[in-house]
Write an enzyme that holds these catalytic residues in place. Sequence first.
Site, PDB file in Angstrom:
ATOM      1  NE  ARG A 141      18.873  -5.942  20.911  1.00  0.00           N
ATOM      2  CZ  ARG A 141      19.107  -5.704  22.200  1.00  0.00           C
ATOM      3  NH1 ARG A 141      20.093  -6.325  22.823  1.00  0.00           N
ATOM      4  NH2 ARG A 141      18.349  -4.857  22.877  1.00  0.00           N
ATOM      5  CE  LYS A 182       5.920  -8.454  12.636  1.00  0.00           C
ATOM      6  NZ  LYS A 182       5.625  -8.734  11.240  1.00  0.00           N
ATOM      7  CB  SER A 230      10.274 -10.029  15.175  1.00  0.00           C
ATOM      8  OG  SER A 230      11.192  -9.367  16.000  1.00  0.00           O
ATOM      9  CB  ALA A 231      14.520 -12.232  17.760  1.00  0.00           C
ATOM     10  NE  ARG A 275      15.679   1.215  22.146  1.00  0.00           N
ATOM     11  CZ  ARG A 275      15.935   0.884  20.884  1.00  0.00           C
ATOM     12  NH1 ARG A 275      15.842   1.813  19.930  1.00  0.00           N
ATOM     13  NH2 ARG A 275      16.306  -0.331  20.564  1.00  0.00           N
ATOM     14  CE1 TYR A 333       6.728  -5.144  14.057  1.00  0.00           C
ATOM     15  CE2 TYR A 333       8.325  -5.547  15.802  1.00  0.00           C
ATOM     16  CZ  TYR A 333       7.919  -5.701  14.498  1.00  0.00           C
ATOM     17  OH  TYR A 333       8.695  -6.429  13.635  1.00  0.00           O
ATOM     18  CG  ASN A 390      -0.288   0.135   2.531  1.00  0.00           C
ATOM     19  OD1 ASN A 390       0.942   0.141   2.615  1.00  0.00           O
ATOM     20  ND2 ASN A 390      -1.073   0.237   3.594  1.00  0.00           N
ATOM     21  CG  ASP A 408      -4.426  -1.387   3.231  1.00  0.00           C
ATOM     22  OD1 ASP A 408      -4.577  -2.418   3.923  1.00  0.00           O
ATOM     23  OD2 ASP A 408      -4.070  -0.299   3.702  1.00  0.00           O
TER      24      ASP A 408
HETATM   25  P1  NAD Z   1       9.214  -2.063   5.739  1.00  0.00           P
HETATM   26  O1  NAD Z   1       8.372  -1.068   6.442  1.00  0.00           O
HETATM   27  O2  NAD Z   1      10.366  -1.573   4.937  1.00  0.00           O
HETATM   28  O3  NAD Z   1       8.306  -2.994   4.816  1.00  0.00           O
HETATM   29  C1  NAD Z   1       6.956  -3.293   5.115  1.00  0.00           C
HETATM   30  C2  NAD Z   1       6.120  -2.949   3.890  1.00  0.00           C
HETATM   31  O4  NAD Z   1       4.744  -3.275   4.166  1.00  0.00           O
HETATM   32  C3  NAD Z   1       6.157  -1.454   3.548  1.00  0.00           C
HETATM   33  O5  NAD Z   1       6.546  -1.296   2.202  1.00  0.00           O
HETATM   34  C4  NAD Z   1       4.718  -0.972   3.783  1.00  0.00           C
HETATM   35  O6  NAD Z   1       4.349   0.051   2.879  1.00  0.00           O
HETATM   36  C5  NAD Z   1       3.928  -2.256   3.600  1.00  0.00           C
HETATM   37  N1  NAD Z   1       2.637  -2.299   4.314  1.00  0.00           N
HETATM   38  C6  NAD Z   1       2.383  -1.996   5.609  1.00  0.00           C
HETATM   39  N2  NAD Z   1       1.073  -2.176   5.877  1.00  0.00           N
HETATM   40  C7  NAD Z   1       0.491  -2.618   4.729  1.00  0.00           C
HETATM   41  C8  NAD Z   1      -0.839  -2.960   4.363  1.00  0.00           C
HETATM   42  N3  NAD Z   1      -1.851  -2.864   5.235  1.00  0.00           N
HETATM   43  N4  NAD Z   1      -1.077  -3.374   3.087  1.00  0.00           N
HETATM   44  C9  NAD Z   1      -0.074  -3.446   2.186  1.00  0.00           C
HETATM   45  N5  NAD Z   1       1.204  -3.117   2.461  1.00  0.00           N
HETATM   46  C10 NAD Z   1       1.480  -2.702   3.725  1.00  0.00           C
HETATM   47  O7  NAD Z   1       9.725  -3.104   6.867  1.00  0.00           O
HETATM   48  P2  NAD Z   1      10.812  -4.257   6.780  1.00  0.00           P
HETATM   49  O8  NAD Z   1      11.914  -3.888   7.692  1.00  0.00           O
HETATM   50  O9  NAD Z   1      11.102  -4.601   5.390  1.00  0.00           O
HETATM   51  O10 NAD Z   1      10.000  -5.430   7.485  1.00  0.00           O
HETATM   52  C11 NAD Z   1       9.271  -6.389   6.745  1.00  0.00           C
HETATM   53  C12 NAD Z   1       8.582  -7.330   7.718  1.00  0.00           C
HETATM   54  O11 NAD Z   1       9.558  -7.938   8.553  1.00  0.00           O
HETATM   55  C13 NAD Z   1       7.602  -6.615   8.663  1.00  0.00           C
HETATM   56  O12 NAD Z   1       6.496  -7.459   8.876  1.00  0.00           O
HETATM   57  C14 NAD Z   1       8.410  -6.467   9.927  1.00  0.00           C
HETATM   58  O13 NAD Z   1       7.591  -6.385  11.064  1.00  0.00           O
HETATM   59  C15 NAD Z   1       9.238  -7.738   9.915  1.00  0.00           C
HETATM   60  N6  NAD Z   1      10.466  -7.628  10.704  1.00  0.00           N
HETATM   61  C16 NAD Z   1      11.345  -6.615  10.450  1.00  0.00           C
HETATM   62  C17 NAD Z   1      12.502  -6.492  11.207  1.00  0.00           C
HETATM   63  C18 NAD Z   1      13.484  -5.366  10.957  1.00  0.00           C
HETATM   64  O14 NAD Z   1      14.347  -5.135  11.780  1.00  0.00           O
HETATM   65  N7  NAD Z   1      13.416  -4.651   9.835  1.00  0.00           N
HETATM   66  C19 NAD Z   1      12.764  -7.422  12.222  1.00  0.00           C
HETATM   67  C20 NAD Z   1      11.858  -8.448  12.450  1.00  0.00           C
HETATM   68  C21 NAD Z   1      10.702  -8.549  11.676  1.00  0.00           C
HETATM   69  C1  UD1 Z   2      14.249  -3.266  17.812  1.00  0.00           C
HETATM   70  C2  UD1 Z   2      12.878  -3.489  18.425  1.00  0.00           C
HETATM   71  C3  UD1 Z   2      12.396  -4.871  18.069  1.00  0.00           C
HETATM   72  C4  UD1 Z   2      12.385  -5.049  16.563  1.00  0.00           C
HETATM   73  C5  UD1 Z   2      13.791  -4.772  16.037  1.00  0.00           C
HETATM   74  C6  UD1 Z   2      13.865  -4.845  14.547  1.00  0.00           C
HETATM   75  C7  UD1 Z   2      12.854  -2.118  20.448  1.00  0.00           C
HETATM   76  C8  UD1 Z   2      12.817  -2.122  21.954  1.00  0.00           C
HETATM   77  N1  UD1 Z   2      12.970  -3.322  19.863  1.00  0.00           N
HETATM   78  O1  UD1 Z   2      15.146  -4.255  18.309  1.00  0.00           O
HETATM   79  O2  UD1 Z   2      11.087  -5.074  18.570  1.00  0.00           O
HETATM   80  O3  UD1 Z   2      12.002  -6.363  16.219  1.00  0.00           O
HETATM   81  O4  UD1 Z   2      14.174  -3.442  16.431  1.00  0.00           O
HETATM   82  O5  UD1 Z   2      13.160  -3.793  13.955  1.00  0.00           O
HETATM   83  O6  UD1 Z   2      12.772  -1.070  19.828  1.00  0.00           O
HETATM   84  N2  UD1 Z   2      20.797   1.418  20.239  1.00  0.00           N
HETATM   85  C9  UD1 Z   2      21.514   2.503  20.694  1.00  0.00           C
HETATM   86  N3  UD1 Z   2      21.289   3.711  20.115  1.00  0.00           N
HETATM   87  C10 UD1 Z   2      20.366   3.904  19.119  1.00  0.00           C
HETATM   88  C11 UD1 Z   2      19.637   2.782  18.656  1.00  0.00           C
HETATM   89  C12 UD1 Z   2      19.869   1.558  19.246  1.00  0.00           C
HETATM   90  O7  UD1 Z   2      22.343   2.377  21.589  1.00  0.00           O
HETATM   91  O8  UD1 Z   2      20.201   5.050  18.653  1.00  0.00           O
HETATM   92  C13 UD1 Z   2      21.071   0.089  20.815  1.00  0.00           C
HETATM   93  C14 UD1 Z   2      19.873  -0.551  21.491  1.00  0.00           C
HETATM   94  O9  UD1 Z   2      19.792  -0.172  22.833  1.00  0.00           O
HETATM   95  C15 UD1 Z   2      20.178  -2.044  21.294  1.00  0.00           C
HETATM   96  C16 UD1 Z   2      20.927  -2.088  19.956  1.00  0.00           C
HETATM   97  O10 UD1 Z   2      21.424  -0.760  19.745  1.00  0.00           O
HETATM   98  O11 UD1 Z   2      21.042  -2.507  22.294  1.00  0.00           O
HETATM   99  C17 UD1 Z   2      20.049  -2.475  18.783  1.00  0.00           C
HETATM  100  O12 UD1 Z   2      18.905  -1.620  18.755  1.00  0.00           O
HETATM  101  P1  UD1 Z   2      17.864  -1.650  17.539  1.00  0.00           P
HETATM  102  O13 UD1 Z   2      18.586  -1.532  16.259  1.00  0.00           O
HETATM  103  O14 UD1 Z   2      16.813  -0.623  17.837  1.00  0.00           O
HETATM  104  O15 UD1 Z   2      17.239  -3.105  17.598  1.00  0.00           O
HETATM  105  P2  UD1 Z   2      16.558  -3.873  18.830  1.00  0.00           P
HETATM  106  O16 UD1 Z   2      16.381  -3.015  19.994  1.00  0.00           O
HETATM  107  O17 UD1 Z   2      17.295  -5.149  19.008  1.00  0.00           O
END
Ligand code: NAD
Ligand code: UD1
Length: 332
Positions: free
Chosen positions: A231, A153, A124-125, A292, A149, A32, A58
Site C-alpha cells: 500500500r 465514495k 479514496s483510492a 482478508r 463504503y 455530529n 448532522d
Molecule cells: P473520521 O471518522 O475520523 O472522521 C469523520 C468525521 O465525520 C467524524 O468526526 C464523524 O463524527 C463525522 N461524521 C460522520 N457522519 C456525519 C454526519 N452525518 N454529520 C456530521 N458529521 C458526521 O474519519 P477520517 O479517517 O478522518 O476520514 C475523513 C474522510 O476521509 C471520510 O470521508 C473518509 O471516508 C475519507 N477517507 C478516509 C481514509 C482513511 O484511511 N482514514 C481513506 C480514504 C478516505
Molecule cells: C482499507 C479499506 C479501504 C479504505 C482504507 C482506508 C478494506 C478492504 N479496505 O484499505 O476501503 O479506503 O482502509 O480507510 O478494508 N492488514 C493486515 N493486518 C491487519 C490490518 C491490515 O495484514 O490487522 C493488511 C491488509 O491486508 C492490507 C494492509 O495491511 O494489505 C493495509 O490494510 P488497511 O490499513 O486496512 O488498509 P486497506 O486495506 O488498504
Amino acid sequence: MNILITGATGFIASHTIVELQQDNHNIIGIDNLSNSSIDIVDKIAQITGKKMEFHKVDIRDYDNLKSVLSGKKIDCCIHFAGLKAVGESVAKPVEYYDNNIGGTITLLKVLNEIGCHNIIFSSSATVYGTPAFVPITEECPKRICTNPYGWTKSMIEQILLDMQNANKDWNVVLLRYFNPIGAHQSGIIGEKPNGIPNNLMPYITQVACGKREKLFVYGNDYDTPDGTGVRDYIHVVDLARGHVKALNAINNNCGGEIFNLGTGHGYSVLDVVKTFERVNNIKIPYEIAPRRPGDIATCYADPSKAEKILGWRAEYSLEDMCRDSWNYQQKN
Ligand code: NAD
Ligand code: UD1
C-alpha cells in the site's frame, strides 16, 4: 478564506484544520460527533493558538445546517464527514448510503442556497477497485467496489461531477487519499479507532502498547516482493497540506478536478512492521493469517498530477509515520 469543514473533529479533518489555521484561513467546523469527540476542538487550539467556530450538526439535518450557515460567507467547503468502516458498511449498507450520500446531498442543497459553489471532497483510492495498473494515475478507470463504503465514495464523486457539469459556477475537487497514517508531531491529535482496529497502523500501535497480543498479517501469498499486501502509506500531515494546496485549484476556477494524494511508494505489511520495530525499538509479534476478503495485492499512487498542478508532494517518510503514530499512541 472562510472555510467550512464537515467532519471537523475527525482524524484527517483535525490535522487539516491545523494546517489551514497556520496558513491563516478562518474555519467553521461542524460534526455530529458520531466518530469523534468535542475535546478535539480545544486540542487543535492548543496546537495553533486559534479557536475555531464549531457547531454540533448532522449534515443530514437540513434545518439545523441551514440555520447554522445562513448569513455566513463561506468561500469553500472541505467535506470530510462520513462513515468509513468497511466491514460495518457491509452489515449496514442503508445506514452508509443514508449518512454518506444523503448527508452530501443535503449539504450541497444548503451550500447552493448560501451561495457557496466550491467543494473539496474526501474520496479514496478504493474507487479504483482492483486497479487496472500501478502506479495509479487519475486516468486509471474506476472499477467495481468491493463494499458499500467504497460505493458511497464512488457515487458521491459522480454526483459532484454531474453537478459541476450542469452548473459551471461550481468548482469541485475530488481528492483520492491512499492510506493515511501517522499523527501530528505534538502527539496531541491522531487517530483513535473505536473497538478493534480494522486498519494496519492502529492495530500495530495497539500491539506495541500491549493492548493486543499480536498482529495478524492477512496473507503472505500475494504477487508482491514478500507476499504481503503493498500500500501507499501517507503521513496525515502531508495529506492535510494537500488540502491547503487544493485551495489553489479552487481559486483558479478549476471546474471539476481529481487528484491522487499518495507518496508514490508502495510498502508491504512486513515493511511497515519492520520499520515500526526499528524506529521505535519495539518488537511486534505477528502471525500469518488467511487473506482478508476484499483485499487487493498492490495499490500505490502516481501523485505527479498533484505535484504539477497543485505544487504539492508528500515529504514525510515511512519512518516518520511509524514514529509519529507511536508517539500519539503513547501519549493517549
Ligand atoms: P473520521 O471518522 O475520523 O472522521 C469523520 C468525521 O465525520 C467524524 O468526526 C464523524 O463524527 C463525522 N461524521 C460522520 N457522519 C456525519 C454526519 N452525518 N454529520 C456530521 N458529521 C458526521 O474519519 P477520517 O479517517 O478522518 O476520514 C475523513 C474522510 O476521509 C471520510 O470521508 C473518509 O471516508 C475519507 N477517507 C478516509 C481514509 C482513511 O484511511 N482514514 C481513506 C480514504 C478516505
Ligand atoms: C482499507 C479499506 C479501504 C479504505 C482504507 C482506508 C478494506 C478492504 N479496505 O484499505 O476501503 O479506503 O482502509 O480507510 O478494508 N492488514 C493486515 N493486518 C491487519 C490490518 C491490515 O495484514 O490487522 C493488511 C491488509 O491486508 C492490507 C494492509 O495491511 O494489505 C493495509 O490494510 P488497511 O490499513 O486496512 O488498509 P486497506 O486495506 O488498504
